[in-house]
Design a protein around this motif. Structure first.
Motif, PDB file in Angstrom:
ATOM      1  N   CYS A 403       0.820  -1.228   0.000  1.00 29.96           N
ATOM      2  CA  CYS A 403       0.000   0.000   0.000  1.00 29.96           C
ATOM      3  C   CYS A 403       0.846   1.267   0.000  1.00 29.96           C
ATOM      4  O   CYS A 403       0.327   2.347  -0.294  1.00 29.96           O
ATOM      5  CB  CYS A 403      -0.951   0.002   1.195  1.00 29.96           C
ATOM      6  SG  CYS A 403      -0.115  -0.068   2.797  1.00 29.96           S
ATOM      7  N   VAL A 404       2.158   1.159   0.303  1.00 34.16           N
ATOM      8  CA  VAL A 404       3.010   2.356   0.286  1.00 34.16           C
ATOM      9  C   VAL A 404       3.078   2.970  -1.109  1.00 34.16           C
ATOM     10  O   VAL A 404       3.446   4.136  -1.256  1.00 34.16           O
ATOM     11  CB  VAL A 404       4.434   2.035   0.799  1.00 34.16           C
ATOM     12  CG1 VAL A 404       4.386   1.515   2.230  1.00 34.16           C
ATOM     13  CG2 VAL A 404       5.161   1.055  -0.109  1.00 34.16           C
ATOM     14  N   LYS A 405       2.700   2.199  -2.157  1.00 35.93           N
ATOM     15  CA  LYS A 405       2.734   2.728  -3.526  1.00 35.93           C
ATOM     16  C   LYS A 405       1.826   3.937  -3.691  1.00 35.93           C
ATOM     17  O   LYS A 405       2.002   4.719  -4.626  1.00 35.93           O
ATOM     18  CB  LYS A 405       2.328   1.637  -4.512  1.00 35.93           C
ATOM     19  CG  LYS A 405       3.332   0.498  -4.642  1.00 35.93           C
ATOM     20  CD  LYS A 405       2.943  -0.491  -5.728  1.00 35.93           C
ATOM     21  CE  LYS A 405       1.671  -1.243  -5.389  1.00 35.93           C
ATOM     22  NZ  LYS A 405       1.346  -2.295  -6.386  1.00 35.93           N
ATOM     23  N   LYS A 406       0.865   4.088  -2.811  1.00 37.05           N
ATOM     24  CA  LYS A 406      -0.074   5.213  -2.920  1.00 37.05           C
ATOM     25  C   LYS A 406       0.650   6.552  -2.860  1.00 37.05           C
ATOM     26  O   LYS A 406       0.277   7.503  -3.552  1.00 37.05           O
ATOM     27  CB  LYS A 406      -1.127   5.130  -1.813  1.00 37.05           C
ATOM     28  CG  LYS A 406      -2.224   6.171  -1.929  1.00 37.05           C
ATOM     29  CD  LYS A 406      -3.298   5.964  -0.882  1.00 37.05           C
ATOM     30  CE  LYS A 406      -4.513   6.830  -1.192  1.00 37.05           C
ATOM     31  NZ  LYS A 406      -4.233   8.262  -1.135  1.00 37.05           N
ATOM     32  N   SER A 407       1.699   6.636  -2.012  1.00 36.06           N
ATOM     33  CA  SER A 407       2.389   7.915  -1.853  1.00 36.06           C
ATOM     34  C   SER A 407       3.899   7.827  -1.970  1.00 36.06           C
ATOM     35  O   SER A 407       4.546   8.811  -2.321  1.00 36.06           O
ATOM     36  CB  SER A 407       2.044   8.532  -0.495  1.00 36.06           C
ATOM     37  OG  SER A 407       2.546   7.723   0.565  1.00 36.06           O
ATOM     38  N   TYR A 408       4.491   6.639  -1.686  1.00 35.55           N
ATOM     39  CA  TYR A 408       5.948   6.542  -1.579  1.00 35.55           C
ATOM     40  C   TYR A 408       6.378   5.171  -2.107  1.00 35.55           C
ATOM     41  O   TYR A 408       6.764   4.292  -1.340  1.00 35.55           O
ATOM     42  CB  TYR A 408       6.342   6.717  -0.104  1.00 35.55           C
ATOM     43  CG  TYR A 408       7.805   6.930   0.217  1.00 35.55           C
ATOM     44  CD1 TYR A 408       8.824   6.695  -0.699  1.00 35.55           C
ATOM     45  CD2 TYR A 408       8.170   7.360   1.498  1.00 35.55           C
ATOM     46  CE1 TYR A 408      10.151   6.884  -0.373  1.00 35.55           C
ATOM     47  CE2 TYR A 408       9.503   7.547   1.837  1.00 35.55           C
ATOM     48  CZ  TYR A 408      10.485   7.310   0.903  1.00 35.55           C
ATOM     49  OH  TYR A 408      11.813   7.492   1.256  1.00 35.55           O
ATOM     50  N   PRO A 409       6.329   4.970  -3.439  1.00 37.22           N
ATOM     51  CA  PRO A 409       6.587   3.647  -4.016  1.00 37.22           C
ATOM     52  C   PRO A 409       7.957   3.078  -3.668  1.00 37.22           C
ATOM     53  O   PRO A 409       8.133   1.866  -3.623  1.00 37.22           O
ATOM     54  CB  PRO A 409       6.462   3.891  -5.526  1.00 37.22           C
ATOM     55  CG  PRO A 409       5.669   5.142  -5.662  1.00 37.22           C
ATOM     56  CD  PRO A 409       5.968   5.971  -4.460  1.00 37.22           C
ATOM     57  N   GLU A 410       8.939   3.958  -3.421  1.00 33.67           N
ATOM     58  CA  GLU A 410      10.315   3.505  -3.162  1.00 33.67           C
ATOM     59  C   GLU A 410      10.576   3.265  -1.678  1.00 33.67           C
ATOM     60  O   GLU A 410      11.724   3.040  -1.288  1.00 33.67           O
ATOM     61  CB  GLU A 410      11.330   4.554  -3.670  1.00 33.67           C
ATOM     62  CG  GLU A 410      11.121   5.020  -5.088  1.00 33.67           C
ATOM     63  CD  GLU A 410      10.141   6.175  -5.217  1.00 33.67           C
ATOM     64  OE1 GLU A 410       9.906   6.636  -6.345  1.00 33.67           O
ATOM     65  OE2 GLU A 410       9.583   6.601  -4.173  1.00 33.67           O
TER      66      GLU A 410
END
Length: 429
Positions: A403-410
């Motif tokens: 779910c981090v891809k929503k704001s911070y993919p890396e």
């Protein structure tokens, strides 16, 4: 079969130098303003999170040509929107949805907004009140997305409560200068999340739109204004830096590159909050450093910085003494009920967090157990839990960590770069 990603974090102290991803809030605004400008704008330093991808695709559907570069965008704006695709898919991005609804209502075509996850039930009542008053046709699914609108906004007086999401105010600020007549936004209660409105006004000004701000009580907007293209560099994101700074405070220190010391971002207040908790934060010309520190409890007013609550609550759970987080009721209608989510998951691993109607009481502990936690499909919950993993005595297993891809993919890549010891599993469910 859906694949669910797990991160198994083996507790170690982290530290090092990292470039902070660009501000999601700043980038949304730049893409929208560039799209409404006559001419070509180049936007530098773009972090292609799912939310930013959603805004880019939505603007394309509204007739804007956008070319994606490695870490930037070329935007060929239009001073009059033309609908290419009447179905606007906003993924899980509240900013995309709430910023673009008023813009879609400046054209005559019928437009339908769709979304995923919790976004389908995020409240839109302020816009419905406006549509009812102006006799703009709309329909939704029992108050949920999809939302179809058919009708045009009219210039005039708009009354908005200040203690709801500032995204409604920003959405109107983008659209009202385009109307054929002057308008006024009247804020009927104390304005919360004021820095987000400041960011909108600043972006509008850079693209030649002038708004008269009467002490945040009313905004005077002249009609028939023209957005003018410009080149724009997106700032580093203080809300994402909060996770990296926390890692450093609890670990071996971090140096965050790419933050603007003069930023209008409301989440820049994280520096002062961390200092009030005893953290040693060093501001330098081109970076901000977090020094390993022993932190203690404090009182945190979340009314102007709601996105910081998950990571500050996590830090408080491993700080000496008691921390109170107040004025945080709006966190219940984010990607998850963040007050419930962060208190539930921290308590699972041995923290002492008491959930209140509009906040949290956190009694800090020297160490947490570790074990299995769930992200609630919320990027900020996953990253907040990861940020304190070094204080666990056993591995920390985060379910639905993608779910981090929503704001911070890396994020997980950067976590490893700072010394994180993690294993990644994908399991079908």
């Amino acid at each position: 079969m859906k694949k669910v990603q797990y991160q198994i974090i083996n507790p170690v102290k982290l530290g090092g130098k990292i470039t902070v991803p660009s501000s999601k809030s700043d980038c949304h605004r730049a893409v929208i303003c560039a799209g409404l400008s006559h001419g070509i704008s180049e936007i530098e330093n773009v972090n292609f999170s799912e939310d930013i991808e959603a805004t880019c695709e939505a603007m394309k559907n509204l007739g804007i040509d956008i070319v994606k570069l490695k870490d930037g965008l070329i935007v060929k704006g239009e001073d009059k929107l033309r609908i290419k695709n009447s179905n606007i898919h906003c993924a899980q991005s509240g900013s995309t949805l709430r910023f673009l609804i008023p813009l879609a209502a400046t054209v005559e075509n019928e437009v339908t907004f769709e979304g995923e996850g919790k976004l389908v039930e995020r409240p839109l009542k302020p816009y419905y009140d406006i549509f009812n008053k102006q006799k703009i046709e709309y329909k939704n699914k029992a108050g949920r997305l999809p939302l179809t609108i058919n009708g045009q906004l009219k210039p005039g007086e708009y009354r908005i409560e200040g203690n709801i999401s500032s995204q409604f105010i920003s959405g109107l600020l983008f659209a009202l200068p385009l109307l054929d007549g002057n308008s006024k936004i009247i804020i009927t209660t104390e304005l919360e999340s004021r820095p987000y409105v400041d960011m909108t006004l600043d972006a509008l000004n850079k693209f030649s739109i002038k708004i008269e701000n009467n002490n945040y009580k009313e905004f005077i907007i002249k009609g028939n204004q023209k957005y003018k293209s410009c080149n724009y560099k997106v700032e580093g994101d203080f809300s994402q830096a909060a996770f990296l700074l926390t890692l450093g405070i609890l670990g071996e220190g971090t140096e965050c590159i790419g933050l603007n010391a003069k930023s209008l971002q409301g989440d820049k207040v994280v520096l002062e909050i961390l200092k009030s908790m005893g953290a040693q934060i060093i501001d330098e010309e081109e970076s901000i450093k977090a020094v390993p520190s022993k932190t203690h409890g404090t009182v945190i007013d979340a009314s102007q910085c709601p996105d910081l609550v998950p990571v500050l609550a996590a830090l408080a759970s491993v700080s000496e003494g008691t921390t109170k987080i107040v004025n945080a009721a709006r966190l219940r209608i984010k990607e998850s009920d963040r007050l419930a989510a962060i208190s539930c998951e921290l308590n699972k691993i041995g923290a002492d967090v008491e959930e209140k109607e509009d906040g949290l009481i956190i009694r800090g502990k020297a160490k947490l157990r570790g074990g299995s936690v769930y992200s609630w499909n919320d990027h900020r919950i996953a990253m907040a839990l990861a940020a304190i993993s070094s204080k666990c005595t056993e591995p920390l297993i985060i379910k639905d960590s993608s779910c981090v891809k929503k704001s911070y993919p890396e994020f997980w890549q950067h976590f490893r770069k700072l010394g994180g010891n993690i294993d990644e599993w994908s399991v079908g469910e």
